[in-house]
Design a protein around this motif. Structure first.
Motif, PDB file in Angstrom:
ATOM      1  N   GLY A   2      -3.488  15.672  -7.055  1.00 24.51           N
ATOM      2  CA  GLY A   2      -3.408  13.987  -8.575  1.00 24.51           C
ATOM      3  C   GLY A   2      -2.554  13.376  -9.150  1.00 24.51           C
ATOM      4  O   GLY A   2      -2.657  12.748  -9.986  1.00 24.51           O
ATOM      5  N   TRP A   3      -1.095  13.670  -8.693  1.00 24.84           N
ATOM      6  CA  TRP A   3      -0.228  12.504  -9.250  1.00 24.84           C
ATOM      7  C   TRP A   3      -0.599  11.878  -8.732  1.00 24.84           C
ATOM      8  O   TRP A   3       0.079  10.691  -9.050  1.00 24.84           O
ATOM      9  CB  TRP A   3       1.273  13.845  -8.901  1.00 24.84           C
ATOM     10  CG  TRP A   3       2.582  12.502 -10.330  1.00 24.84           C
ATOM     11  CD1 TRP A   3       3.299  12.514 -10.895  1.00 24.84           C
ATOM     12  CD2 TRP A   3       3.438  11.774  -8.501  1.00 24.84           C
ATOM     13  NE1 TRP A   3       4.066  11.764 -10.721  1.00 24.84           N
ATOM     14  CE2 TRP A   3       4.110  11.795  -9.268  1.00 24.84           C
ATOM     15  CE3 TRP A   3       2.912  11.595  -7.410  1.00 24.84           C
ATOM     16  CZ2 TRP A   3       4.513  10.513  -9.346  1.00 24.84           C
ATOM     17  CZ3 TRP A   3       4.002  10.193  -7.147  1.00 24.84           C
ATOM     18  CH2 TRP A   3       4.971   9.520  -8.121  1.00 24.84           C
ATOM     19  N   ILE A   4      -0.392  11.603  -7.044  1.00 23.72           N
ATOM     20  CA  ILE A   4      -0.752  10.527  -6.969  1.00 23.72           C
ATOM     21  C   ILE A   4      -1.924   9.584  -7.144  1.00 23.72           C
ATOM     22  O   ILE A   4      -1.989   8.505  -6.932  1.00 23.72           O
ATOM     23  CB  ILE A   4      -1.546  10.746  -5.067  1.00 23.72           C
ATOM     24  CG1 ILE A   4       0.326  11.094  -4.124  1.00 23.72           C
ATOM     25  CG2 ILE A   4      -1.443   9.406  -4.423  1.00 23.72           C
ATOM     26  CD1 ILE A   4       0.383  11.315  -3.141  1.00 23.72           C
ATOM     27  N   GLU A   5      -3.319  10.388  -7.310  1.00 25.54           N
ATOM     28  CA  GLU A   5      -4.223   9.938  -7.696  1.00 25.54           C
ATOM     29  C   GLU A   5      -4.124   8.834  -8.949  1.00 25.54           C
ATOM     30  O   GLU A   5      -3.911   8.096  -9.447  1.00 25.54           O
ATOM     31  CB  GLU A   5      -5.128  10.429  -8.651  1.00 25.54           C
ATOM     32  CG  GLU A   5      -6.452   9.677  -8.432  1.00 25.54           C
ATOM     33  CD  GLU A   5      -7.757  10.917  -8.245  1.00 25.54           C
ATOM     34  OE1 GLU A   5      -9.016  10.878  -8.612  1.00 25.54           O
ATOM     35  OE2 GLU A   5      -7.609  12.627  -7.386  1.00 25.54           O
ATOM     36  N   THR A  25      -0.873  14.239   6.523  1.00 26.55           N
ATOM     37  CA  THR A  25      -0.778  14.069   8.027  1.00 26.55           C
ATOM     38  C   THR A  25       0.643  15.414   8.271  1.00 26.55           C
ATOM     39  O   THR A  25       0.272  15.575   8.268  1.00 26.55           O
ATOM     40  CB  THR A  25      -0.058  12.686   8.948  1.00 26.55           C
ATOM     41  OG1 THR A  25      -0.910  12.331   8.567  1.00 26.55           O
ATOM     42  CG2 THR A  25      -0.225  12.668  10.272  1.00 26.55           C
ATOM     43  N   ALA A  26       1.395  15.218   7.892  1.00 28.81           N
ATOM     44  CA  ALA A  26       2.329  16.709   7.161  1.00 28.81           C
ATOM     45  C   ALA A  26       1.742  18.108   6.957  1.00 28.81           C
ATOM     46  O   ALA A  26       2.050  18.805   7.598  1.00 28.81           O
ATOM     47  CB  ALA A  26       3.309  15.984   6.040  1.00 28.81           C
ATOM     48  N   ARG A  27       0.794  18.243   6.449  1.00 25.20           N
ATOM     49  CA  ARG A  27       0.031  18.961   6.590  1.00 25.20           C
ATOM     50  C   ARG A  27      -0.272  19.563   8.059  1.00 25.20           C
ATOM     51  O   ARG A  27      -0.286  20.763   7.676  1.00 25.20           O
ATOM     52  CB  ARG A  27      -0.869  19.163   5.210  1.00 25.20           C
ATOM     53  CG  ARG A  27      -0.248  19.229   3.353  1.00 25.20           C
ATOM     54  CD  ARG A  27      -1.399  18.865   2.970  1.00 25.20           C
ATOM     55  NE  ARG A  27      -0.736  18.185   1.319  1.00 25.20           N
ATOM     56  CZ  ARG A  27      -1.598  17.912   0.627  1.00 25.20           C
ATOM     57  NH1 ARG A  27      -2.364  16.932   0.907  1.00 25.20           N
ATOM     58  NH2 ARG A  27      -1.180  17.580  -1.077  1.00 25.20           N
ATOM     59  N   ARG A  28      -0.872  18.758   8.123  1.00 26.97           N
ATOM     60  CA  ARG A  28      -1.684  18.561   9.568  1.00 26.97           C
ATOM     61  C   ARG A  28      -0.991  19.766  10.674  1.00 26.97           C
ATOM     62  O   ARG A  28      -0.348  20.426  11.176  1.00 26.97           O
ATOM     63  CB  ARG A  28      -2.228  17.727  10.074  1.00 26.97           C
ATOM     64  CG  ARG A  28      -4.211  17.428   9.582  1.00 26.97           C
ATOM     65  CD  ARG A  28      -4.230  16.430   9.747  1.00 26.97           C
ATOM     66  NE  ARG A  28      -4.124  16.063  11.790  1.00 26.97           N
ATOM     67  CZ  ARG A  28      -4.640  15.131  12.390  1.00 26.97           C
ATOM     68  NH1 ARG A  28      -4.147  13.928  11.620  1.00 26.97           N
ATOM     69  NH2 ARG A  28      -3.867  14.701  13.373  1.00 26.97           N
ATOM     70  N   ALA A  29       0.914  18.528  10.329  1.00 27.71           N
ATOM     71  CA  ALA A  29       1.434  19.216  11.608  1.00 27.71           C
ATOM     72  C   ALA A  29       1.772  19.900  11.220  1.00 27.71           C
ATOM     73  O   ALA A  29       2.764  21.282  12.401  1.00 27.71           O
ATOM     74  CB  ALA A  29       2.891  18.219  11.241  1.00 27.71           C
ATOM     75  N   GLU A  78       0.490  -1.473   0.254  1.00 26.15           N
ATOM     76  CA  GLU A  78       0.220   0.032   0.077  1.00 26.15           C
ATOM     77  C   GLU A  78       1.387   1.376  -0.251  1.00 26.15           C
ATOM     78  O   GLU A  78       0.534   2.020   0.677  1.00 26.15           O
ATOM     79  CB  GLU A  78      -1.311   0.164   1.237  1.00 26.15           C
ATOM     80  CG  GLU A  78      -1.859  -1.186   1.028  1.00 26.15           C
ATOM     81  CD  GLU A  78      -2.914  -1.007   1.861  1.00 26.15           C
ATOM     82  OE1 GLU A  78      -2.253  -0.625   3.436  1.00 26.15           O
ATOM     83  OE2 GLU A  78      -4.220  -1.045   1.773  1.00 26.15           O
ATOM     84  N   PHE A  79       1.655   1.485  -0.765  1.00 31.77           N
ATOM     85  CA  PHE A  79       2.748   2.579  -0.693  1.00 31.77           C
ATOM     86  C   PHE A  79       2.125   4.217  -0.587  1.00 31.77           C
ATOM     87  O   PHE A  79       2.076   4.823  -0.530  1.00 31.77           O
ATOM     88  CB  PHE A  79       4.208   2.203  -1.863  1.00 31.77           C
ATOM     89  CG  PHE A  79       4.986   1.949  -1.594  1.00 31.77           C
ATOM     90  CD1 PHE A  79       5.962   1.330  -0.447  1.00 31.77           C
ATOM     91  CD2 PHE A  79       5.091  -0.049  -1.786  1.00 31.77           C
ATOM     92  CE1 PHE A  79       6.599   0.272   0.499  1.00 31.77           C
ATOM     93  CE2 PHE A  79       6.150  -0.863  -1.509  1.00 31.77           C
ATOM     94  CZ  PHE A  79       6.894  -0.702  -0.175  1.00 31.77           C
ATOM     95  N   ARG A 112      -0.070   9.154   0.529  1.00 23.00           N
ATOM     96  CA  ARG A 112      -1.330   9.990   0.364  1.00 23.00           C
ATOM     97  C   ARG A 112      -1.838  10.268   2.000  1.00 23.00           C
ATOM     98  O   ARG A 112      -1.228  11.454   2.305  1.00 23.00           O
ATOM     99  CB  ARG A 112      -2.236   9.688  -0.085  1.00 23.00           C
ATOM    100  CG  ARG A 112      -3.656  10.329   0.113  1.00 23.00           C
ATOM    101  CD  ARG A 112      -5.253   9.746  -0.395  1.00 23.00           C
ATOM    102  NE  ARG A 112      -4.787   9.317  -2.154  1.00 23.00           N
ATOM    103  CZ  ARG A 112      -4.840   8.277  -2.375  1.00 23.00           C
ATOM    104  NH1 ARG A 112      -4.722   7.521  -1.629  1.00 23.00           N
ATOM    105  NH2 ARG A 112      -4.353   7.855  -3.978  1.00 23.00           N
ATOM    106  N   LYS A 113      -1.578   9.201   2.792  1.00 18.85           N
ATOM    107  CA  LYS A 113      -1.567   9.576   4.194  1.00 18.85           C
ATOM    108  C   LYS A 113      -0.367  10.957   4.666  1.00 18.85           C
ATOM    109  O   LYS A 113      -0.424  11.467   5.853  1.00 18.85           O
ATOM    110  CB  LYS A 113      -1.840   8.042   4.934  1.00 18.85           C
ATOM    111  CG  LYS A 113      -2.071   8.801   6.362  1.00 18.85           C
ATOM    112  CD  LYS A 113      -2.614   7.145   7.392  1.00 18.85           C
ATOM    113  CE  LYS A 113      -2.691   7.154   8.488  1.00 18.85           C
ATOM    114  NZ  LYS A 113      -3.274   6.119   9.128  1.00 18.85           N
TER     115      LYS A 113
END
Length: 326
Positions: free
Chosen positions: A259-262, A191-195, A180-181, A186-187
């Motif tokens: 968008g890139w990740i998706e 999470t880093a954005r929240r940090a 599940e890389f 994505r997670k």
């Protein structure tokens, strides 16, 4: 190994993309072997026909249709019609657009549930296509063959080099899927954005990072131990790019990164699905023989089924099936 059901969207993505474009070009030795097979089929069939109504089932990029047209124009110029039929609208569009010939039309349809009238074509062909839809697709193809007409197909061979390559690709893709890389990346980014605004989240980010990059290191180390194949090369590059994206995430807009990740997840999922369906579609000689026996009114015996060898290869890679209706 996981068996992944084939998807119309997965194959449409293939035919829209660069790989589908490569499949539309005949140039290398393998393509020349396939072309030689079809030229032989058409040269043996077309001169004896009073009319030429050709149906290419699971047509893909339409390379078989183009070969049929060229042989017809050389040996029997005059009225002729060609129908490109495929489960994927993108494939049909590419085949018809590339041909740029008013005699060639396209139909989007499931090969196992056709609506063509019985015995409405003189020549029905399939290059690595009908087997994806199962035995019913061959019965439908045979139903469309007129008296003295021909059904010719190239079929993926169980245990052959094409199936083995697809199986090896699928093993790599399955393992990457299990890790599940992409969902984990994505997670991590979310999470880093929240940090950035909540420092209490920083410890969670570090934990996610440690687990992700350790698993990535082990995975990359392991796939470097096996002979390179298209899937391992793709995953190696993807995981490298994912690491770069994360390290430089602040340089990208949220919409760009997401968008890139998706897109990468969708591409990887489609590739995995195609490899699974190719492995599942491969047939044994007994399965091909059962198809031949189900075609009532077909001439010939064991010689209707033969092996196809690519140029310079000692090992056969596909089954040839040629049936003529009495």
């Amino acid at each position: 190994m996981t068996t992944v059901p084939p998807s119309r969207d997965d194959w449409s993505a293939y035919w829209v993309g660069a790989e589908g474009g490569k499949a539309a070009v005949a140039g290398d030795e393998k393509a020349q072997t396939l072309s030689a097979f079809w030229i032989d089929v058409f040269e043996q069939t077309i001169p004896a026909l009073s009319s030429v109504r050709h149906l290419d089932m699971a047509c893909g990029a339409g390379t078989v249709t183009a070969t049929a047209r060229d042989v017809v124009d050389r040996l029997k110029p005059g009225d002729a019609s060609f129908v490109c039929c495929d489960y994927s609208s993108s494939a049909v569009h590419r085949a018809v657009r590339t041909a740029d010939d008013k005699r060639i039309s396209g139909v989007v349809s499931n090969a196992a549930a056709q609506t063509f009238a019985p015995q409405s074509f003189d020549v029905v062909t399939s290059q690595f296509g009908l087997e994806y839809a199962g035995p019913d697709a061959f019965r439908e193809a045979w139903r469309a063959v007129d008296s003295n007409g021909v059904l010719a197909a190239l079929i993926h061979m169980s245990g052959g080099p094409i199936e083995r390559e697809c199986s090896e690709n699928l093993r790599v893709l399955d393992r990457a899927h299990e890790q599940e890389f992409i969902p984990r990346m994505r997670k991590m980014i979310q999470t880093a954005r929240r940090a950035d605004t909540d420092h209490r989240v920083a410890a969670i980010v570090r934990k996610l990072e440690t687990a992700f990059f350790e698993d990535r290191k082990v995975f990359l180390r392991d796939i470097q131990k096996i002979p390179p194949n298209p899937a391992s090369v793709l995953i190696f590059q993807l995981l490298t790019d994912i690491g770069t994206l994360y390290q430089r995430r602040q340089n990208y807009q949220k919409s760009e990164a997401d968008g890139w990740i998706e897109h990468q997840q969708a591409e990887l999922g489609s590739y995995r699905s195609r490899m699974g369906s190719m492995v599942q579609a491969s047939m044994t000689r007994e399965q091909v023989q059962a198809i031949r026996e189900a075609c009532d009114g077909a001439q010939g015996g064991e010689d209707c089924i033969a092996k196809l060898h690519m140029h310079g290869d000692d090992e056969a890679c596909a089954w040839q099936l040629r049936l003529q209706r009495r």
